[in-house]
Design a protein around this motif. Sequence first.
Motif, PDB file in Angstrom:
ATOM      1  N   ALA A 104     -35.623  24.268  -1.055  1.00 52.78           N
ATOM      2  CA  ALA A 104     -35.977  23.086  -1.070  1.00 52.78           C
ATOM      3  C   ALA A 104     -35.577  21.922   0.084  1.00 52.78           C
ATOM      4  CB  ALA A 104     -35.645  22.533  -2.413  1.00 52.78           C
ATOM      5  N   GLN A 105     -36.840  21.458   0.498  1.00 53.37           N
ATOM      6  CA  GLN A 105     -36.377  20.582   1.651  1.00 53.37           C
ATOM      7  C   GLN A 105     -36.698  19.073   1.352  1.00 53.37           C
ATOM      8  OE1 GLN A 105     -38.112  21.976   5.064  1.00 53.37           O
ATOM      9  NE2 GLN A 105     -37.051  23.791   5.247  1.00 53.37           N
ATOM     10  N   VAL A 106     -36.295  18.135   2.098  1.00 57.02           N
ATOM     11  CA  VAL A 106     -36.665  16.763   1.780  1.00 57.02           C
ATOM     12  C   VAL A 106     -38.047  16.777   2.357  1.00 57.02           C
ATOM     13  CG1 VAL A 106     -36.272  14.295   2.804  1.00 57.02           C
ATOM     14  CG2 VAL A 106     -34.348  15.728   2.084  1.00 57.02           C
ATOM     15  N   GLY A 107     -39.122  15.860   1.437  1.00 55.71           N
ATOM     16  CA  GLY A 107     -40.293  15.897   1.860  1.00 55.71           C
ATOM     17  C   GLY A 107     -41.447  16.698   0.923  1.00 55.71           C
ATOM     18  N   ASP A 108     -40.619  17.841   0.390  1.00 59.53           N
ATOM     19  CA  ASP A 108     -41.437  18.722  -0.459  1.00 59.53           C
ATOM     20  C   ASP A 108     -41.732  18.052  -1.745  1.00 59.53           C
ATOM     21  OD1 ASP A 108     -41.418  20.455   1.382  1.00 59.53           O
ATOM     22  OD2 ASP A 108     -39.946  21.778   0.268  1.00 59.53           O
ATOM     23  N   SER A 109     -42.602  18.699  -2.436  1.00 60.75           N
ATOM     24  CA  SER A 109     -42.800  18.039  -3.998  1.00 60.75           C
ATOM     25  C   SER A 109     -42.447  18.744  -5.134  1.00 60.75           C
ATOM     26  CB  SER A 109     -44.426  17.379  -4.359  1.00 60.75           C
ATOM     27  OG  SER A 109     -44.605  16.787  -3.209  1.00 60.75           O
ATOM     28  N   VAL A 110     -42.376  18.637  -6.319  1.00 56.55           N
ATOM     29  CA  VAL A 110     -42.044  19.521  -7.397  1.00 56.55           C
ATOM     30  C   VAL A 110     -42.661  18.921  -8.545  1.00 56.55           C
ATOM     31  CG1 VAL A 110     -39.971  20.514  -6.370  1.00 56.55           C
ATOM     32  CG2 VAL A 110     -39.652  18.216  -7.919  1.00 56.55           C
ATOM     33  N   VAL A 111     -43.058  19.730  -9.527  1.00 59.23           N
ATOM     34  CA  VAL A 111     -43.849  19.437 -10.806  1.00 59.23           C
ATOM     35  C   VAL A 111     -42.765  19.479 -11.929  1.00 59.23           C
ATOM     36  CG1 VAL A 111     -45.566  19.395 -12.460  1.00 59.23           C
ATOM     37  CG2 VAL A 111     -46.323  19.777 -10.022  1.00 59.23           C
ATOM     38  N   LEU A 112     -42.466  18.394 -12.651  1.00 58.48           N
ATOM     39  CA  LEU A 112     -41.398  18.573 -13.667  1.00 58.48           C
ATOM     40  C   LEU A 112     -41.857  18.116 -14.919  1.00 58.48           C
ATOM     41  CD1 LEU A 112     -38.471  17.112 -12.049  1.00 58.48           C
ATOM     42  CD2 LEU A 112     -38.951  19.287 -12.078  1.00 58.48           C
ATOM     43  N   ASP A 113     -41.618  18.651 -16.083  1.00 59.94           N
ATOM     44  CA  ASP A 113     -41.612  18.336 -17.537  1.00 59.94           C
ATOM     45  C   ASP A 113     -40.985  17.016 -17.737  1.00 59.94           C
ATOM     46  OD1 ASP A 113     -42.383  18.032 -19.921  1.00 59.94           O
ATOM     47  OD2 ASP A 113     -41.619  19.909 -20.725  1.00 59.94           O
TER      48      ASP A 113
END
Length: 416
Positions: A104-113
Amino acid sequence: MSLVSLPGLKEMIDEISRGHNLPKSAVQEALREALIKGYERYRRSQQMNNRQPFSDDYFENFEVELDTEEEGFRILSKKLIVEEIANTDHHIALKEVQEVTSEAQVGDSVVLDVTPDQKEFGRMAAIQTKQVLLQKLRDQQRKIIQEEFQDLEGTVLQARVLRFERQSIIMAVTSGYGQPEVEAELPKREQLPNDNYRANATFRVFLKKVRDGSNRGPQLIVSRAAAGLVVYLFANEVPEIEDEVVRIVAVAREANPPSRYVGPRTKIAVDTLERDVDPVGACIGARGSRIQAVVNELRGEKIDAIRWSPDPATYIANALSPAQVEQTLLINPEERQALVLVAENQLSLAIGKEGQNVRLAARLTGWKIDIKDAAKYNPQTEEQKPEEVPLGEVDLVLEEEQKGDEEIKLETREEE
């Protein structure tokens, strides 16, 4: 992963799909939009005492995941990976994500519940969602209707009378694609005076306009008075038109005359490039069978089929049928003004009842038409004042700008 339970979710989607004539995918999309709206209202209610309320676009990164197998839904949030968290709804710390994945890097996106683990949210979501769902379903129906019928504008559909609203008639139409019937409006101005609009009566109608999806009520505007309906009926009855041996050059229609003493009437100009084909005779048919079929569909409307000509003088003379014209003078070709001379016994026939015949001829040809008695016409005294015109002469000039909406002009071509 947490889940807000919705017992009978699958059956509910099936029932709504059948009841609203919508595909299941459209119902699920409407349900997702309604549930996210319910979640948004729930969150806003939790922050009523907050001095900084949520902005209008605050919840754009949230979405709903439906689970028809488990019969419930989840709230998911797309969060941006940052070094320092400024907003927990929109951001997540890099250090926290790297505990799960080191890439993971700064600026990436993740989808969380982010589904709230609260029973109160489930009850509130159901209450808040119901009214939103109904609106979303209506929006989905409008969207589907608009997409389906947009390409059918300017075509003829089969319609059935459903009910009457004020002076309009609400009809059910089918698209021809096997889809369920949808409602269409037949306004007063688009109705025919000789039609008998009773419940469940069927008519052929011209799809005039598809309204934008945001409008309430029927989105489809249909017409029985459009000139396009006449074109369709002739094309349906005359094989030579369908085979492009005969072509319709222009149509002028007065389905709702300004006076109740004048009946509906249409003039249609036809042409052909085949020397051994009579275009007018093809439209009339043996013993008038073809044109009579069109007249019957239009409930007795009078129809004049005339021969188009590249020569304006001949075309104007033909357009004044059934009157016999002695001479046509193109007095001002640049402004498209013509003077037509007829015998005294043909004068009233050329003008028509309350000027209908010459009015339609002017619309059909695009020329301003002045009709005079040939026996009393004197070129030397043509410049006389209006009050000096002897009784019995008629000076009827129709401005081209007065042409109605129900006129069709098709591009003409020279005869070979």
